[in-house]
Design a protein around this motif. Structure first.
Motif, PDB file in Angstrom:
ATOM      1  N   GLU A  52     -14.903  -1.209   7.187  1.00 60.88           N
ATOM      2  CA  GLU A  52     -13.980  -2.167   6.779  1.00 60.88           C
ATOM      3  C   GLU A  52     -14.131  -3.011   5.666  1.00 60.88           C
ATOM      4  OE1 GLU A  52     -12.101  -4.331  10.188  1.00 60.88           O
ATOM      5  OE2 GLU A  52     -10.818  -5.216   8.938  1.00 60.88           O
ATOM      6  N   ARG A  73      -8.071   0.526  10.116  1.00 63.19           N
ATOM      7  CA  ARG A  73      -9.264   0.325   9.379  1.00 63.19           C
ATOM      8  C   ARG A  73     -10.135   1.939   9.274  1.00 63.19           C
ATOM      9  NH1 ARG A  73      -7.223  -3.780   7.554  1.00 63.19           N
ATOM     10  NH2 ARG A  73      -7.059  -5.547   8.973  1.00 63.19           N
ATOM     11  N   ASN A 125      -6.576   2.893  19.742  1.00 62.25           N
ATOM     12  CA  ASN A 125      -6.873   1.648  19.150  1.00 62.25           C
ATOM     13  C   ASN A 125      -6.846   0.396  20.277  1.00 62.25           C
ATOM     14  OD1 ASN A 125      -6.786  -0.643  17.365  1.00 62.25           O
ATOM     15  ND2 ASN A 125      -5.074   0.047  16.369  1.00 62.25           N
ATOM     16  N   VAL A 126      -7.759  -0.338  20.027  1.00 63.42           N
ATOM     17  CA  VAL A 126      -7.477  -1.827  20.928  1.00 63.42           C
ATOM     18  C   VAL A 126      -6.366  -2.592  20.938  1.00 63.42           C
ATOM     19  CG1 VAL A 126      -9.979  -1.923  21.364  1.00 63.42           C
ATOM     20  CG2 VAL A 126      -8.987  -2.838  19.208  1.00 63.42           C
ATOM     21  N   PHE A 175     -13.377 -10.994  21.331  1.00 63.87           N
ATOM     22  CA  PHE A 175     -13.090 -11.359  19.743  1.00 63.87           C
ATOM     23  C   PHE A 175     -11.694 -12.263  19.992  1.00 63.87           C
ATOM     24  CE2 PHE A 175     -10.767  -9.588  15.783  1.00 63.87           C
ATOM     25  CZ  PHE A 175     -11.745 -10.305  14.955  1.00 63.87           C
ATOM     26  N   HIS A 191      -8.317  -5.313   2.893  1.00 58.39           N
ATOM     27  CA  HIS A 191      -9.888  -5.869   2.982  1.00 58.39           C
ATOM     28  C   HIS A 191     -10.656  -5.312   1.978  1.00 58.39           C
ATOM     29  CE1 HIS A 191      -9.235  -7.785   7.149  1.00 58.39           C
ATOM     30  NE2 HIS A 191      -8.547  -8.465   6.508  1.00 58.39           N
TER      31      HIS A 191
HETATM   32  O1  GCW Z   1     -11.238  -7.531  11.821  1.00 55.81           O
HETATM   33  C1  GCW Z   1     -10.114  -7.324  12.624  1.00 55.81           C
HETATM   34  C2  GCW Z   1      -9.897  -6.002  12.033  1.00 55.81           C
HETATM   35  C3  GCW Z   1      -8.312  -5.558  13.194  1.00 55.81           C
HETATM   36  C4  GCW Z   1      -8.860  -5.305  14.221  1.00 55.81           C
HETATM   37  C5  GCW Z   1      -9.742  -6.415  14.867  1.00 55.81           C
HETATM   38  C6  GCW Z   1     -10.135  -6.315  16.157  1.00 55.81           C
HETATM   39  C7  GCW Z   1      -8.505  -3.609  15.681  1.00 55.81           C
HETATM   40  O2  GCW Z   1      -9.231  -6.224  10.651  1.00 55.81           O
HETATM   41  O3  GCW Z   1      -8.095  -4.485  12.113  1.00 55.81           O
HETATM   42  O4  GCW Z   1      -8.306  -4.749  15.145  1.00 55.81           O
HETATM   43  O5  GCW Z   1     -10.522  -7.030  14.079  1.00 55.81           O
HETATM   44  O6  GCW Z   1     -11.538  -6.096  15.996  1.00 55.81           O
HETATM   45  O7  GCW Z   1      -9.624  -6.305  16.977  1.00 55.81           O
END
Ligand code: GCW
Length: 685
Positions: free
Chosen positions: A399, A166, A206-207, A327, A534
């Motif tokens: 995003e 993203r 990155n997560v 999440f 997206h």
């Molecule tokens: O909405 C989603 C995104 C993913 C993202 C995820 C998150 C890093 O499209 O790209 O992953 O959220 O927040 O973990």
């Protein structure tokens, strides 16, 4: 040595010679640390760029008897008139004072920048530079500042191959080809930008932690992480890493990642010790577990409290924290299933665990229950867990808000969210008070955000997207700052104080979120974008997929019924005042109507229009709004350097073309579904 990148808001454009009421050609500082060195370097650099004089550094013995900018920490010996004892009371660890000091008997005219600690001093120095850049009158200054939020963080979604999940501004500034980049200058400039807006924690990866990134916590990469942490440290920033929950399996060949398995817990304890041997002030872990295919404690029938507490135990001896993301939802849903509601998921998973988390665990909660849409309800988890530390997550990277090709100023959106009253403890329980720890006495809390920078020359792709980055930091420092103040600060530092530029750019920024909203997905329904990347309109793109992101549009109506009465029951997750407001069609605000209710196209909004006519009108108006943005910007030709002028103009033209695509696709889709014509008989294909 600075990088060749655009300087952002630390531009330090040359100005008329200094005529102010204190001396800027000398700086005194007796407190010496890496952080005060950064403050000194920045002041010397900024002042010499702006006023053409390189400030001389005073010897300690001169600092009290010579006109100067005097940097100090509050415990130092300061002139008794300054009443530093009361400052020591008022300031928190990162707070500072800016105070003009004139002593007529000795004819001293100095400016004191006094922090409780060296970090406060650094923030004070940046504040002073901001005022200088903005061309403010700096007579009789007496400013006391404390950050309202304890954690003021950035999350990078950078991968070690150099890509950014993203990301819309080029490649990673940290990683390339599975190595760390060698360009320290860029990282240092980045740290300067972040410190200047008060950021004090950065997670660099990155997560979604992939194969190579899992090894960031091993001796293969820890020396590199330590190097970045060293750059950050000099700017008061702690380094965090996103970790793979299944690391013991991948890195050590242990058969399980079960949080209650002793081998697993022992492995993480050793791991923490190892990390701290490289980075003594390491911030901690950010963890995305049991989310979108990432591993987590669910595999072992354990809870998220079990999983996060085990990691927290490992970090605790070193003062580290676990930032555990909420999440968590079922991403393998069936569109026929009208009962499972993704919006409910975080609350359903985490609320029952309140009180079970260790006090060095923090839950990281996205601002809305879905996923950073142009508009959605706020997450009902805010305020709902009095015994669990919480941090609010925003998304600066655009995003779902135009991917930095469209102009979309997010400060107004974030302010609405921060000011939202949860009623958790009656009226006045705003989300900003949850984040600041004012509502419940959290040990840790604050705000974090997915950042929008990459290695593009101007950091953010769209130059005007720098305003979101700047504004995020300022709001996180103080959520009560007015939008207008943030906007004008940013514009003056970035483009100078030409009133025409100020007027045009602030109007453009202010109008941009409503404009973007009007030509994209209506009335809070969200999504309607192309799957995967997206970007761009695709009304049914997600409608029959498994992600739980439906709008349920058919020939009769549109929207998600989240009521208790006959929907998913989501509204009940809010405290009663909000639950009632959203539950009833009469009181649900128009802008969120389709987020909470499924209604016929002929439903009449509070505005007096039907839903279908609202869709048509806003989509035509949205395109006109972009035309207005272009008109305003075009008046600035010649008043802004041509590189930035042209860069923004190209993006605006792209936005115009793309907004027409949105308008036409959305209007045609709903015209065909509903069979109802536009009252004004405009062109609908
Ligand atoms: O909405 C989603 C995104 C993913 C993202 C995820 C998150 C890093 O499209 O790209 O992953 O959220 O927040 O973990």
């Amino acid at each position: 040595p600075h990088s060749a990148a655009d300087r952002g808001w630390l531009r330090y454009e040359s100005m008329a010679s200094w005529q102010g009421s204190f001396e800027i050609s000398k700086i005194g500082c007796m407190e010496r640390s890496h952080i005060t060195e950064s403050a000194l370097r920045e002041l010397q650099y900024g002042i010499s760029e702006m006023f053409g004089v390189l400030p001389e550094l005073l010897d300690s013995s001169d600092t009290l008897t010579t006109d100067c900018i005097r940097l100090a920490v509050v415990q130092e010996e300061l002139p008794p008139e300054l009443d530093a004892a009361s400052w020591a009371q008022e300031l928190n660890e990162e707070g500072y004072v800016l105070k003009s000091f004139s002593d007529n008997s000795t004819a001293i005219h100095s400016l004191y920048v006094v922090g409780k600690t060296d970090k406060g001093l650094l923030y004070g120095a940046f504040h002073l530079l901001r005022l200088l850049q903005m061309g403010e009158e700096l007579r009789d200054l007496h400013i006391i500042e404390n950050p309202k939020n304890q954690l003021r963080m950035m999350n990078h979604w950078d991968n070690m191959d150099g890509s950014i999940e993203r990301g819309y501004a080029g490649r990673s500034i940290f990683f390339k080809d599975h190595q760390f980049v060698q360009d320290d200058a860029r990282i240092r400039d980045y740290a300067r930008l972040m410190a200047s807006i008060g950021i004090n924690g950065i997670a660099i990866n990155n997560v979604n932690v992939h194969e190579v990134e899992t090894r960031l916590i091993t001796p293969e990469f820890l020396p590199d992480v330590a190097k970045v942490a060293g750059i950050f440290r000099a700017y008061g920033i702690k380094t965090f890493l996103s970790v793979n929950y299944a690391s013991p399996i991948q890195l050590a060949g242990i058969a399980t990642a079960d949080p209650l398995d002793e081998k697993v817990a022992a492995w993480w304890k050793d791991k923490a010790q190892e990390i701290y041997s490289y980075i003594p002030d390491f911030g901690g872990f950010v963890v995305k577990a049991d989310s979108e295919g990432r591993p987590g404690p669910f595999t072992y029938n354990r809870t998220h409290a079990d999983g996060s507490n085990m990691l927290a135990d490992a970090l605790e001896p070193f003062g580290g924290i676990v930032i555990w993301r909420c999440f968590v939802y079922n991403c393998l849903q069936d569109w026929r299933d009208r009962k499972t509601d993704r919006a409910r998921a975080a609350y359903d998973h985490f609320k029952p665990l309140d009180g079970q988390f260790k006090d060095n665990v923090i839950l990281q909660i996205k601002n809305g229950p879905m996923d950073f849409q142009v508009r959605e309800g706020v997450s009902p988890l805010f305020g709902a867990m009095p015994h669990t530390n919480q941090v609010l997550e925003f998304q600066i990277t655009q995003e779902y808000t135009g991917q930095q090709r469209h102009l979309c100023y997010l400060i107004p959106q974030w302010k609405e969210i921060l000011d939202f009253d949860t009623y958790a403890k009656g009226a006045g329980s705003e989300i900003k008070k949850v984040a600041s720890g004012e509502l419940y006495s959290y040990k840790y809390s604050g705000i974090t955000a997915v950042i929008n920078v990459g290695d593009d020359h101007n950091w953010t792709g769209h130059t005007l997207a720098q305003a979101n980055l700047y504004g995020y930091g300022r709001l996180t420092w103080n959520p009560d700052l007015a939008e207008e103040q943030i906007t004008s600060e940013w514009i003056k530092q970035t483009f100078g104080s030409n009133p025409e530029v100020l007027e045009a750019v602030s109007t453009m920024l202010q109008d941009s979120w409503p404009i973007y909203e009007s030509y994209t997905s209506p009335l809070g329904v969200g999504w309607m974008v192309n799957p995967d990347h997206h970007y761009g309109p695709n009304v049914d793109g997600y409608e029959y997929s498994r992600w739980g992101t439906y709008h349920f549009a058919d020939c009769h109506g549109i929207g998600v019924n989240r009521t208790v009465k006959n929907g998913t029951g989501y509204t009940a997750q809010y405290f009663p005042e909000n639950a009632h407001k959203y539950e009833s069609l009469e009181t649900c605000p128009d802008e969120l109507l389709l987020f909470f209710h499924h209604v016929p196209y002929t439903h009449v909004l509070k505005s007096g229009k039907t839903v279908i006519q609202h869709i048509y009108d806003t989509h035509f108006e949205g395109v006109e709004g972009v035309e207005t943005l272009i008109r305003r910007w075009s008046k600035l030709e010649g008043q802004i350097d041509s590189e930035r002028y042209q860069g923004v103009m190209e993006r605006l033209e792209g936005q115009l073309a793309h907004s027409k695509e949105w308008r036409d696709i959305i209007n045609t889709y709903f015209y065909r579904k509903s069979g109802i014509s536009d009252e004004l008989d405009r062109t609908i294909y």
